[in-house]
Design an enzyme around this catalytic site. Structure first.
Site, PDB file in Angstrom:
ATOM      1  N   SER B 111      47.338-101.247  -5.897  1.00  0.00           N
ATOM      2  CA  SER B 111      46.914-102.136  -6.995  1.00  0.00           C
ATOM      3  C   SER B 111      46.554-101.301  -8.208  1.00  0.00           C
ATOM      4  O   SER B 111      45.835-100.311  -8.081  1.00  0.00           O
ATOM      5  CB  SER B 111      45.661-102.911  -6.610  1.00  0.00           C
ATOM      6  N   HIS B 115      43.426-100.037 -18.712  1.00  0.00           N
ATOM      7  CA  HIS B 115      42.899-100.497 -19.997  1.00  0.00           C
ATOM      8  C   HIS B 115      42.963 -99.347 -21.007  1.00  0.00           C
ATOM      9  O   HIS B 115      42.228 -98.369 -20.864  1.00  0.00           O
ATOM     10  CB  HIS B 115      41.437-100.947 -19.847  1.00  0.00           C
ATOM     11  N   HIS B 125      48.993-104.590 -15.330  1.00  0.00           N
ATOM     12  CA  HIS B 125      48.568-104.789 -13.937  1.00  0.00           C
ATOM     13  C   HIS B 125      49.801-104.773 -13.059  1.00  0.00           C
ATOM     14  O   HIS B 125      50.834-105.336 -13.424  1.00  0.00           O
ATOM     15  CB  HIS B 125      47.860-106.140 -13.802  1.00  0.00           C
ATOM     16  N   ASN B 127      50.758-104.847  -8.623  1.00  0.00           N
ATOM     17  CA  ASN B 127      50.313-104.860  -7.240  1.00  0.00           C
ATOM     18  C   ASN B 127      51.539-105.008  -6.350  1.00  0.00           C
ATOM     19  O   ASN B 127      52.423-105.808  -6.643  1.00  0.00           O
ATOM     20  CB  ASN B 127      49.342-106.042  -7.030  1.00  0.00           C
ATOM     21  N   ARG B 129      52.184-105.225  -1.986  1.00  0.00           N
ATOM     22  CA  ARG B 129      51.400-105.286  -0.753  1.00  0.00           C
ATOM     23  C   ARG B 129      52.234-105.782   0.422  1.00  0.00           C
ATOM     24  O   ARG B 129      53.247-106.475   0.248  1.00  0.00           O
ATOM     25  CB  ARG B 129      50.181-106.188  -0.940  1.00  0.00           C
ATOM     26  N   HIS B 160      60.139-107.661 -20.132  1.00  0.00           N
ATOM     27  CA  HIS B 160      60.768-108.672 -19.277  1.00  0.00           C
ATOM     28  C   HIS B 160      62.221-108.299 -18.946  1.00  0.00           C
ATOM     29  O   HIS B 160      62.697-108.599 -17.841  1.00  0.00           O
ATOM     30  CB  HIS B 160      60.689-110.053 -19.932  1.00  0.00           C
ATOM     31  N   HIS B 190      40.990-123.014 -17.879  1.00  0.00           N
ATOM     32  CA  HIS B 190      39.892-123.473 -18.735  1.00  0.00           C
ATOM     33  C   HIS B 190      40.109-123.096 -20.203  1.00  0.00           C
ATOM     34  O   HIS B 190      39.367-123.555 -21.074  1.00  0.00           O
ATOM     35  CB  HIS B 190      38.550-122.935 -18.237  1.00  0.00           C
TER      36      HIS B 190
END
Lengths: 318, 318
Positions: B111, B115, B125, B127, B129, B160, B190
């Site tokens: 992972s 920054h 980011h 990851n 697994r 992309h 939210h």
């Protein structure tokens, strides 16, 4: 005592608290930001920024109503024994599955979080709230807790002593019960730390044979009314204390923990964000700045280390 | 191809990525912090702080095993049709209720969150697994997504385009499927914003009649291997771009959104914190600093406003 009476009292409490905090700050003013909820009702956010003492804070009032959110009915069923009531949705059911109409709800309350500049002044949080449904269910909830960046034992005893006095005026069991509830609620499980030195927390206080709604509301009013004198005392006492860059750094790291609690564990925040609550009002609790440092550990014997040692459940402050 | 082979490849990936990032940074070094999991296994956190370009970041490897956590079994049952298997716990059951022993699990992965100082360099980011259980179930998961503080359209198309090329080498449907999955996953409900410009996300990729475990792992390896060239390109291209206080301010606010996504919505973070995962490894994803401003709205026509306009699902970057 109906919901209008309670709502009006909460609205007045917001005004009184803002006025008291402005007086103690001496510079900052609480701006007003009124909002409406698409499903019914609305609120008035009052926000302070870049005051003398208060760097960022909110004193929010809301009174919302409408059809009870499915997520809430799911949570309430076991507690309220509502499983077989007509019109209530089974847990896990979606709006589309549900028999209509569900019950209506009405919720009103005042929520406060204040972040001071000076790391020697603690962060404070207070909430008082009332909830009722068209099924006849009604209850009060609330709480106050203090999050010092540096725990001052005298301040901690003062804070808890005042809360104990408020509780004791209403019921001899309230303080010990609600203090333990706050220890459990304001807890960062992933850090094995309490958020701060706790306070009191209570929820779903419903009238019963021994306690009337009037009596519960009298207690809730006392809780609401103790915020301003308590916190303005701490503002006045500590805002002149000296601090430097190391203390600001530590404050930023502790503010990071405050963010972690609110976003990971606080049920009110999670519920609000998950049910299309008003994001800016919900997240007014977040600090102006925060920092994260990988595996930060204060020096043994430091004041920062001493503060961490106090961040545990069950400390008998009062 | 057994779990040891996969684990060794992930361990090697961590080394290669750290070396490539150190080369591009020119100053920062990834420190090593090995840890053990009480229930079985452990990991190696590699953390960079205060580099030339990278302000804070982690490249974490872990390989953990033991009895499958009840929370995980609960989530998996509908999907895996395990409801009637002996030794599996019914959803909602606690460890104390459960028949013992449950199945064992083994999970390994890498992972990464980085920054950068310069707001013109995006947060990245990644990851990858692998998960298996003693019941015979096994699958791969992973993803890469990019969170620019300022969306640069050329960089977004480059990013992309590279991901599409990786996907297209393995299956013609992968890119569009996993790009849409990333749009849905990296979403702040939210805020009604995507976290950034997305990327690809996939989970529970299990071997079946049409795709072998070897074929899936070949895809996962390609995903893992594309992080370093992709991100070092963006580091070298953008780390020299000029910025000032307003851009740093905006970066802090966007980092606040990154915190909100990770703590409120990211399922991996929530699951880890709720199941006594290693907190410092889980929260290495948080930025060094973040800010929150009540109801902040960028000026119409500003670069900040233009960035917000890109933070939506379904943008066809490649």
């Amino acid at each position: 005592m109906d919901k209008e009476y309670i709502t009006d009292w909460f609205r007045g409490l917001q005004d009184r608290i803002c006025a008291a905090l402005e007086g103690a700050d001496g510079k900052g003013r609480f701006e007003r930001d009124a909002w409406e909820r698409p499903g019914g009702g609305g609120g008035l956010a009052r926000v302070i920024r870049r005051g003398n003492i208060l760097e960022k804070g909110g004193v929010n009032f809301s009174a919302v109503h409408g059809e009870t959110p499915a997520q809430l009915l799911g949570h309430l069923q076991p507690e309220l024994g509502m499983g077989s009531q007509p019109g209530l949705r089974p847990e896990g059911a979606t709006l589309a599955d549900a028999p209509r109409p569900g019950p209506d709800f009405y919720a009103t309350g005042v929520s406060i979080v204040l972040h001071p500049y000076n790391p020697m002044v603690p962060i404070i949080h207070m909430n008082v709230r009332y909830f009722e449904m068209s099924t006849g269910v009604r209850w009060f909830g609330g709480g106050i807790d203090l999050t010092p960046h540096y725990v001052d034992e005298e301040d901690a005893r003062y804070f808890h002593g005042r809360l104990r006095a408020v509780c004791d005026r209403h019921h001899p069991a309230y303080y010990s019960r609600f203090k333990a509830w706050a220890d459990d609620y304001f807890y960062l499980k992933h850090r094995q730390e309490t958020r701060g030195i706790g306070g009191i927390f209570f929820d779903h206080l419903a009238p019963d044979a021994s306690t009337s709604a009037e009596e519960i509301f009298a207690f809730v009013r006392d809780v609401g009314d103790c915020l301003a004198p308590l916190y303005t005392h701490l503002m006045r006492k500590n805002a002149g204390l000296a601090f430097g860059e190391p203390e600001k750094q530590w404050q930023s790291l502790r503010r990071g923990r405050y963010v972690e609690f609110n976003l990971v564990w606080d049920r009110g925040t999670k519920f609000g964000l998950d049910t299309d609550g008003r994001t800016e009002s919900i997240l007014m609790s977040l600090p102006p700045h925060a920092q994260w440092e990988y595996d930060h550990r204060p020096e043994p014997g430091s004041r920062e280390r001493a503060t961490l040692n106090w961040l545990r459940k069950g400390v008998a402050w009062a």
